[in-house]
Write an enzyme that holds these catalytic residues in place. Structure first.
Site, PDB file in Angstrom:
ATOM      1  CG  HIS A  77      -1.948  -1.103   1.217  1.00  0.00           C
ATOM      2  ND1 HIS A  77      -3.199  -0.989   0.670  1.00  0.00           N
ATOM      3  CD2 HIS A  77      -1.874  -2.368   1.696  1.00  0.00           C
ATOM      4  CE1 HIS A  77      -3.861  -2.130   0.826  1.00  0.00           C
ATOM      5  NE2 HIS A  77      -3.074  -2.977   1.441  1.00  0.00           N
ATOM      6  CG  ASN A 150      -7.854  -4.360   0.925  1.00  0.00           C
ATOM      7  OD1 ASN A 150      -7.158  -3.371   1.128  1.00  0.00           O
ATOM      8  ND2 ASN A 150      -7.387  -5.592   0.979  1.00  0.00           N
TER       9      ASN A 150
HETATM   10 FE1  HDE Z   1      -2.465  -4.752   5.560  1.00  0.00          FE
HETATM   11  N1  HDE Z   1      -0.667  -3.975   6.028  1.00  0.00           N
HETATM   12  N2  HDE Z   1      -1.834  -6.568   6.199  1.00  0.00           N
HETATM   13  N3  HDE Z   1      -4.210  -5.632   4.939  1.00  0.00           N
HETATM   14  N4  HDE Z   1      -3.112  -3.004   4.888  1.00  0.00           N
HETATM   15  C1  HDE Z   1      -0.304  -2.699   5.844  1.00  0.00           C
HETATM   16  O1  HDE Z   1       0.840  -1.366   7.391  1.00  0.00           O
HETATM   17  C2  HDE Z   1      -0.731  -6.792   6.967  1.00  0.00           C
HETATM   18  C3  HDE Z   1      -4.558  -6.932   5.077  1.00  0.00           C
HETATM   19  C4  HDE Z   1      -4.364  -2.694   4.436  1.00  0.00           C
HETATM   20  O2  HDE Z   1      -3.277   3.563   3.865  1.00  0.00           O
HETATM   21  C5  HDE Z   1       1.040  -2.375   6.451  1.00  0.00           C
HETATM   22  O3  HDE Z   1       1.243   0.835   7.647  1.00  0.00           O
HETATM   23  C6  HDE Z   1      -0.689  -8.155   7.402  1.00  0.00           C
HETATM   24  C7  HDE Z   1      -5.965  -7.119   4.837  1.00  0.00           C
HETATM   25  C8  HDE Z   1      -4.425  -1.307   4.045  1.00  0.00           C
HETATM   26  O4  HDE Z   1      -1.612   3.379   5.276  1.00  0.00           O
HETATM   27  C9  HDE Z   1       1.419  -3.676   7.161  1.00  0.00           C
HETATM   28  C10 HDE Z   1      -1.797  -8.746   6.847  1.00  0.00           C
HETATM   29  C11 HDE Z   1      -6.449  -5.873   4.542  1.00  0.00           C
HETATM   30  C12 HDE Z   1      -3.152  -0.797   4.295  1.00  0.00           C
HETATM   31  C13 HDE Z   1       0.263  -4.585   6.800  1.00  0.00           C
HETATM   32  C14 HDE Z   1      -2.504  -7.751   6.105  1.00  0.00           C
HETATM   33  C15 HDE Z   1      -5.342  -4.958   4.608  1.00  0.00           C
HETATM   34  C16 HDE Z   1      -2.366  -1.885   4.817  1.00  0.00           C
HETATM   35  C17 HDE Z   1       2.035  -1.824   5.504  1.00  0.00           C
HETATM   36  C18 HDE Z   1      -2.243 -10.203   6.951  1.00  0.00           C
HETATM   37  C19 HDE Z   1      -7.890  -5.495   4.168  1.00  0.00           C
HETATM   38  C20 HDE Z   1      -2.680   0.603   4.017  1.00  0.00           C
HETATM   39  C21 HDE Z   1       2.220  -0.382   5.887  1.00  0.00           C
HETATM   40  C22 HDE Z   1      -2.176 -10.769   8.242  1.00  0.00           C
HETATM   41  C23 HDE Z   1      -8.826  -5.748   5.227  1.00  0.00           C
HETATM   42  C24 HDE Z   1      -3.062   1.570   5.091  1.00  0.00           C
HETATM   43  C25 HDE Z   1       1.407  -0.197   7.048  1.00  0.00           C
HETATM   44  C26 HDE Z   1      -2.612   2.957   4.726  1.00  0.00           C
HETATM   45  C27 HDE Z   1      -1.041  -1.752   5.218  1.00  0.00           C
HETATM   46  C28 HDE Z   1       0.214  -5.834   7.255  1.00  0.00           C
HETATM   47  C29 HDE Z   1      -3.670  -8.043   5.367  1.00  0.00           C
HETATM   48  C30 HDE Z   1      -5.508  -3.556   4.328  1.00  0.00           C
HETATM   49  C31 HDE Z   1       2.765  -4.257   6.807  1.00  0.00           C
HETATM   50  C32 HDE Z   1       0.399  -8.774   8.259  1.00  0.00           C
HETATM   51  C33 HDE Z   1      -6.751  -8.437   4.929  1.00  0.00           C
HETATM   52  C34 HDE Z   1      -5.626  -0.577   3.468  1.00  0.00           C
HETATM   53  O5  HDE Z   1       1.476  -3.522   8.548  1.00  0.00           O
END
Ligand code: HDE
Length: 693
Positions: A77, A150
């Site tokens: 993202h 999402n």
């Molecule tokens: Fe994320 N995800 N994600 N994700 N995600 C990040 O956090 C992570 C997942 C989502 O505009 C990171 O600040 C893991 C699902 C958005 O700043 C990080 C897992 C969904 C954004 C991270 C998921 C998301 C992130 C990277 C599985 C939809 C951007 C930078 C266990 C429900 C937010 C940060 C923004 C961002 C980890 C799965 C949505 C690395 C470990 C499912 C919208 O922390």
């Protein structure tokens, strides 16, 4: 070198004046220590052609700060656009939650929203085929609540353990450093082929949802099942949905490809300009609320993030509206530094045991500590709660607060005014009984990977299915390892045999699908029309843009009629002319167009009109840029209007006018055109122009 901005020497001040900032000082450039800079053009040198001196603290401070201007981009993202706004609930939700911001319809809760692509770097284009992040921070009176979702309601994997593998597979290949922001490569499809739980999400990602027309036109989903808790401590499950009030809408693939080149900031610009012009993007918040009994009656596990609950089974209760009405003042300070975290919840909301959500609860806080350089990032203005916050956490990198007093521990008897725990209003977790053996095991209730993938494909309209076939064929054609392609074909055959056959045919690989034995045989589910963007679309031009191609001698009466009609539909008009400086109408009156033909390809618009006279039409039909403009508008299935004279240009573009092409003979025909444009794309045109492959 000549100085551009010579700063006059400041008058010497008496000691009594030293703390008084003069107007002159206020406007002067200073160092970070407040020393006024006399020359911002030249470094300090030993003679005009001599070496620069180490003593030049002004140069060193400036360059050192510059050297550290970048912070690590988000691992996923990274590319995103944000905006401020507010959320307002329609009616008190006391029956289902005690959360304060969902009680009072008169109250507006400030929000910051950030939309993103997932795979590309921060500087990548806005239009790859990808999932879009939809993250909202609610600055509630009880603390920050982050809904980090999402634009697709399911996810690729069921367990957080797999997230690093998924992300490694989708990102650019580590040896080559490409492709950027693209799933069309071997590593990604290899991972997918070996991870059948991802197939439902693949259906969504390969659908039109992967290439949205605008960030203002995407739906949003919390994905996981959460809990709501009311004042009686009763818990219900909830799924969060965002619905854009101007409707969800996508582009066609060829348009996305061209948009990425013509304007890599297409989505970011669109969001920014809409807000600047007062056309504030809006979403309604919808809830699917259900209890344990209903959860138990469903034929899948509500803790499995690869499953949806069809709206036809549990309808959405629309509970409030979010309006984004202010652009950030500074992209870095706000959009880049905003730190979302699914673990940020407030009393009245709680987690479920979804194993993907559970992993996310750890990951976000952890990633911010590296990305934002220490544990105090919550003090950055965009991240700080708007309600009071105070505790005994101290020190650390970038501490911005100056906590007062001697006491930095709790309990204490030295400072009766220091903050204490509060069992009455403090956050308590829902008392869900949990017990079990320690084991690493996927629940058997998570094993059906194909039924909902089939449900999604079969719920689409014919054009949407065609697009999915084309998208899959496009992606797989980029895969070099044949066994990876045939494995995916094998999975597609389980989802829907006609889908597999069409994709195989589009690639010229009929009969090559692997034989795959699913863990659980898929079932035919009742179709869900709510999954289809086209079935749900209502006729509208609100928030859309009509491109009008004019050239010298054009009919300004027709243009005015178009403007009036567009305005009444709350659509925008952009005037495109061969040259950006001026264009003259048939009476010789000059006007300044919005953009020139070379800067504004027709992919920028939702519908187009061509108002050229005979002479200019003949001329433009010799210009490749003009012919492409018209051909693309037709090829991208847009509603088109044209003066009869423009036919010569359209002929050159090989256009065979259909019901989506309206001849503008008079003002009444303008109304016919606008009516057609409100219907959206001319889907019937597509099979005549393009077959999947
Ligand atoms: Fe994320 N995800 N994600 N994700 N995600 C990040 O956090 C992570 C997942 C989502 O505009 C990171 O600040 C893991 C699902 C958005 O700043 C990080 C897992 C969904 C954004 C991270 C998921 C998301 C992130 C990277 C599985 C939809 C951007 C930078 C266990 C429900 C937010 C940060 C923004 C961002 C980890 C799965 C949505 C690395 C470990 C499912 C919208 O922390």
């Amino acid at each position: 070198m000549k100085k551009n901005n010579p700063v006059k020497a400041l008058p010497v001040k008496s000691p009594a004046e030293t703390h008084h900032t003069t107007q002159e000082q206020k406007q002067s450039l200073t160092t970070n220590q407040g020393i006024v800079i006399s020359d911002n053009q030249n470094s300090l040198k030993a003679g005009p052609r001599g070496a620069t001196l180490l003593e030049d603290f002004i140069l060193r401070e400036k360059i050192t700060h510059f050297d550290h201007e970048r912070i690590p981009e988000r691992i996923v993202h990274a590319r995103g656009s944000g905006a401020h706004g507010y959320f307002q609930v329609y009616e008190p939700l006391t029956d289902i939650t005690k959360t304060a911001f969902l009680q009072d319809p008169r109250k507006r809760t400030e929000v910051f929203a950030r939309f993103s692509t997932v795979a590309g770097g921060a500087g990548s284009g806005d239009m790859p085929r990808d999932v879009r992040g939809f993250a909202v921070k609610f600055y509630t009176s009880e603390g920050n609540f982050d809904l980090v979702g999402n634009n697709i309601p399911v996810f690729f994997i069921q367990d957080a353990m797999k997230f690093p593998d998924l992300v490694h597979a989708v990102k650019m290949e580590p040896d080559k450093g490409f492709p950027q922001a693209a799933t069309a490569h071997d590593n990604f499809w290899d991972f997918i082929g070996l991870t059948p739980e991802s197939l439902h999400m693949i259906m969504w990602a390969m659908s039109d949802r992967g290439i949205p027309r605008s960030l203002r036109m995407i739906e949003g989903f919390g994905v996981h099942t959460f809990r709501l808790i009311n004042a009686k401590d009763e818990s219900r499950f909830v799924k969060f949905h965002w619905r854009p009030t101007i409707g969800a809408c996508s582009v066609v693939w060829d348009e996305a490809v061209k948009l990425n080149g013509a304007d890599p900031d297409f989505h970011r610009r669109d969001l920014y300009e809409a807000i600047e012009s007062g056309n504030f993007p809006e979403w309604e918040l919808g809830l699917q609320v259900f209890d344990q009994k209903i959860a138990d009656s469903l034929d899948f596990d509500v803790l499995d993030p690869t499953k949806i609950i069809p709206e036809e089974i549990i309808p959405l209760r629309m509970v409030g509206k979010m309006v984004l009405n202010r652009n950030p003042d500074n992209f870095f300070a706000e959009t880049e530094q905003v730190a979302f975290c699914p673990a940020n919840i407030v009393p009245g909301i709680d987690f479920s045991k979804d194993p993907l959500l559970q992993g996310r609860l750890f990951s976000y806080l952890d990633t911010q500590i590296t990305r934002l350089g220490g544990p105090n990032f919550h003090q950055i203005p965009v991240n700080a709660p708007k309600c009071p916050f105070h505790n005994m956490q101290r020190d650390g990198l970038h501490q911005m607060q100056i906590p007062k007093g001697r006491v930095n521990y709790e309990p204490n008897s030295l400072d009766p005014n220091s903050p204490r725990e509060n069992p009455t209003i403090g956050f308590t977790s829902f008392r869900e009984p949990v017990a079990g053996e320690l084991l690493r095991k996927r629940s058997e209730t998570f094993s059906d990977h194909y039924s909902q993938a089939r449900l999604f494909f079969r719920s689409m309209t014919e054009p949407e299915q065609r697009h999915m076939v084309s998208a899959l064929a496009f992606e797989l054609a980029h895969v070099e390892h044949i066994h990876v392609r045939t494995r995916i074909l094998g999975h597609l055959a389980i989802i829907d045999s006609s889908l597999e056959q069409q994709v195989a045919e589009a690639m010229g690989m009929q009969g090559k699908a692997d034989k795959i034995q699913p863990a659980v045989q898929p079932r035919d589910l009742q179709q869900s029309p709510a999954l289809s963007l086209i079935k749900k679309a209502k006729p509208t031009l609100k928030g859309r843009k009509i491109g009008v191609l004019v050239a010298d001698g054009f009919d300004s009466g027709l243009l005015q009629a178009l403007r009036d009609s567009a305005k009444s539909e709350k659509a925008q008009i952009a005037i495109i002319a061969p040259k950006v400086g001026k264009v003259e109408d048939m009476a010789g009156t000059k006007m300044v167009p919005d953009m020139s033909l070379s800067c504004a390809p027709s992919v920028f618009f939702d519908a187009v009109a061509i108002l050229t006279n005979e002479e200019q039409s003949v001329f433009l039909s010799t210009q490749a840029g003009a012919v492409d403009w018209v051909r693309d508008a037709f090829g991208h299935l847009k509603a088109m209007a044209h003066t009869p004279d423009a036919l010569v240009l359209m002929d050159m573009a090989g256009i065979d006018p259909d019901e989506g092409v309206v001849a503008l003979n008079d003002k009444r025909s303008v109304v016919t055109f606008i009516k057609r444009a409100k219907e959206g794309r001319v889907w019937d045109r597509e099979p005549k122009l393009r077959s999947p492959g």
